[in-house]
Write a protein that holds these residues in place. Structure first.
Motif, PDB file in Angstrom:
ATOM      1  N   SER A  48       0.830  -1.209   0.000  1.00 40.38           N
ATOM      2  CA  SER A  48       0.000   0.000   0.000  1.00 40.38           C
ATOM      3  C   SER A  48       0.862   1.255   0.000  1.00 40.38           C
ATOM      4  CB  SER A  48      -0.932   0.001   1.214  1.00 40.38           C
ATOM      5  OG  SER A  48      -0.183   0.006   2.420  1.00 40.38           O
ATOM      6  N   LEU A  49       2.014   1.213   0.704  1.00 40.35           N
ATOM      7  CA  LEU A  49       2.921   2.360   0.715  1.00 40.35           C
ATOM      8  C   LEU A  49       3.495   2.610  -0.679  1.00 40.35           C
ATOM      9  CD1 LEU A  49       4.676   4.510   2.139  1.00 40.35           C
ATOM     10  CD2 LEU A  49       6.322   2.683   2.632  1.00 40.35           C
ATOM     11  N   LEU A  50       3.919   1.557  -1.358  1.00 43.54           N
ATOM     12  CA  LEU A  50       4.479   1.709  -2.697  1.00 43.54           C
ATOM     13  C   LEU A  50       3.418   2.167  -3.693  1.00 43.54           C
ATOM     14  CD1 LEU A  50       6.909  -1.336  -3.024  1.00 43.54           C
ATOM     15  CD2 LEU A  50       7.376   0.982  -2.220  1.00 43.54           C
ATOM     16  N   THR A  51       2.167   1.718  -3.507  1.00 44.65           N
ATOM     17  CA  THR A  51       1.086   2.160  -4.390  1.00 44.65           C
ATOM     18  C   THR A  51       0.815   3.652  -4.226  1.00 44.65           C
ATOM     19  OG1 THR A  51       0.082  -0.038  -4.244  1.00 44.65           O
ATOM     20  CG2 THR A  51      -1.300   1.762  -5.041  1.00 44.65           C
ATOM     21  N   LYS A  52       0.812   4.137  -2.971  1.00 42.64           N
ATOM     22  CA  LYS A  52       0.600   5.565  -2.731  1.00 42.64           C
ATOM     23  C   LYS A  52       1.745   6.394  -3.303  1.00 42.64           C
ATOM     24  CE  LYS A  52      -2.278   5.073   1.393  1.00 42.64           C
ATOM     25  NZ  LYS A  52      -2.403   5.332   2.851  1.00 42.64           N
ATOM     26  N   LEU A  53       2.970   5.891  -3.161  1.00 37.31           N
ATOM     27  CA  LEU A  53       4.111   6.604  -3.734  1.00 37.31           C
ATOM     28  C   LEU A  53       4.012   6.647  -5.257  1.00 37.31           C
ATOM     29  CD1 LEU A  53       7.118   5.337  -1.583  1.00 37.31           C
ATOM     30  CD2 LEU A  53       6.223   7.664  -1.688  1.00 37.31           C
ATOM     31  N   HIS A  54       3.596   5.536  -5.846  1.00 36.33           N
ATOM     32  CA  HIS A  54       3.440   5.482  -7.301  1.00 36.33           C
ATOM     33  C   HIS A  54       2.419   6.512  -7.779  1.00 36.33           C
ATOM     34  CE1 HIS A  54       2.594   3.989 -11.318  1.00 36.33           C
ATOM     35  NE2 HIS A  54       1.341   3.775 -10.957  1.00 36.33           N
ATOM     36  N   ASN A  55       1.287   6.597  -7.089  1.00 33.36           N
ATOM     37  CA  ASN A  55       0.251   7.563  -7.480  1.00 33.36           C
ATOM     38  C   ASN A  55       0.731   9.006  -7.296  1.00 33.36           C
ATOM     39  OD1 ASN A  55      -1.579   5.518  -8.113  1.00 33.36           O
ATOM     40  ND2 ASN A  55      -2.308   5.382  -6.007  1.00 33.36           N
ATOM     41  N   GLU A  56       1.497   9.255  -6.212  1.00 32.13           N
ATOM     42  CA  GLU A  56       1.986  10.617  -5.978  1.00 32.13           C
ATOM     43  C   GLU A  56       3.027  11.012  -7.019  1.00 32.13           C
ATOM     44  OE1 GLU A  56       4.163  13.237  -2.476  1.00 32.13           O
ATOM     45  OE2 GLU A  56       3.177  11.343  -2.010  1.00 32.13           O
ATOM     46  N   PHE A  57       3.938  10.114  -7.328  1.00 33.12           N
ATOM     47  CA  PHE A  57       4.964  10.421  -8.331  1.00 33.12           C
ATOM     48  C   PHE A  57       4.331  10.592  -9.718  1.00 33.12           C
ATOM     49  CE2 PHE A  57       8.368   8.043  -5.692  1.00 33.12           C
ATOM     50  CZ  PHE A  57       8.436   9.127  -4.830  1.00 33.12           C
ATOM     51  N   LYS A  58       3.247   9.868  -9.953  1.00 35.43           N
ATOM     52  CA  LYS A  58       2.556   9.990 -11.235  1.00 35.43           C
ATOM     53  C   LYS A  58       1.955  11.383 -11.380  1.00 35.43           C
ATOM     54  CE  LYS A  58      -1.093   7.449 -11.853  1.00 35.43           C
ATOM     55  NZ  LYS A  58      -1.943   6.260 -12.080  1.00 35.43           N
ATOM     56  N   ILE A  59       1.450  11.934 -10.279  1.00 34.04           N
ATOM     57  CA  ILE A  59       0.902  13.288 -10.314  1.00 34.04           C
ATOM     58  C   ILE A  59       2.020  14.310 -10.517  1.00 34.04           C
ATOM     59  CG2 ILE A  59      -0.304  15.040  -8.952  1.00 34.04           C
ATOM     60  CD1 ILE A  59      -1.825  12.748  -7.612  1.00 34.04           C
ATOM     61  N   LEU A  60       3.151  14.109  -9.830  1.00 37.18           N
ATOM     62  CA  LEU A  60       4.266  15.044  -9.959  1.00 37.18           C
ATOM     63  C   LEU A  60       4.829  15.065 -11.373  1.00 37.18           C
ATOM     64  CD1 LEU A  60       6.220  14.375  -6.630  1.00 37.18           C
ATOM     65  CD2 LEU A  60       4.796  16.342  -7.184  1.00 37.18           C
ATOM     66  N   LEU A  61       4.869  13.902 -12.025  1.00 37.66           N
ATOM     67  CA  LEU A  61       5.401  13.828 -13.376  1.00 37.66           C
ATOM     68  C   LEU A  61       4.405  14.323 -14.411  1.00 37.66           C
ATOM     69  CD1 LEU A  61       7.215  10.377 -13.186  1.00 37.66           C
ATOM     70  CD2 LEU A  61       8.303  12.591 -13.494  1.00 37.66           C
TER      71      LEU A  61
END
Length: 225
Positions: A48-61
């Motif tokens: 779940s932590l890696l999924t949240k990081l993935h979604n956040e980095f996707k927004i930043l990019l």
């Protein structure tokens, strides 16, 4: 002083073999086994932590600019740094992230690849970043110099930030721990409480610094698109 800094010395080894840097890759030995086990609370929390990081980095990019799989690079970077930060909190374990050899190896290739990609594919866009919008004409030469310097020192600031935070906490824990044998029994419990609080603080710093490193790397990559 040699005993105080021995935990940061890469040359200290056993059996005349330099085994300290192997601790950096210990996590790779543990990852394959977790793929074959029944999901536990630990693995579920990590996923779940890696999924949240993935979604956040996707927004930043950016949704439109993102290339498939680019966020996994920064999620893996976060995982590697956080694992090594936590590993360094255990006694008698070499902290690889407290050395510029390790942190510059992570920051410099990323920054160089971003710069090469940006200047080759988006040259006009990179020139636009040198002069912020709304800058007066008289200040433009100075802004170009300031933006160029701030861009060049980015890999250094990334590396030094992580290294300094790791060294500072470890030195404070070591300095307080060395006072244990000489301190009076009435003050020993205060030292133990202080060490526990510092260890909790260092655990938070280990997560925060790995997150900051990964987020700033993501932001730097988003600027070149």
């Amino acid at each position: 002083m040699s005993n105080l800094f021995s935990v940061f010395d890469p040359s200290t080894s056993n059996f005349n073999m330099s085994l300290n840097w192997i601790s950096t890759w210990l996590g790779l030995m543990l990852i394959p086994t977790s793929m074959w086990l029944i999901p536990s609370r630990h693995s579920t929390m990590w996923s779940s932590l890696l999924t949240k990081l993935h979604n956040e980095f996707k927004i930043l990019l950016g949704y439109k600019k993102i290339n498939k799989g680019s966020t996994f690079l920064f999620v893996s970077l976060f995982s590697l740094i956080m694992f090594n930060n936590f590993l360094g909190l255990f006694p008698y374990i070499f902290t690889s992230t407290s050395h510029l050899t390790m942190t510059l190896t992570l920051a410099l290739p990323l920054w160089v690849s971003f710069m090469m990609f940006g200047w080759i594919n988006n040259t006009n866009h990179m020139f636009e970043h040198l002069v912020p919008q709304g800058t007066p004409a008289a200040l433009m030469p100075f802004m170009v110099c300031i933006e160029t310097v701030s861009n060049v020192i980015r890999p250094g600031t990334l590396a030094v930030r992580l290294t300094a935070n790791m060294i500072a906490g470890h030195l404070l824990l070591t300095l307080l721990g060395n006072n244990g044998p000489t301190i009076t029994h009435s003050l020993l419990w205060l030292l133990i409480i202080a060490q526990i609080l510092l260890l909790i603080l260092e655990s938070a710093v280990a997560v925060i610094q790995s997150y900051v490193f990964a987020v700033l790397s993501t932001l730097y990559s988003s600027e070149v698109n």
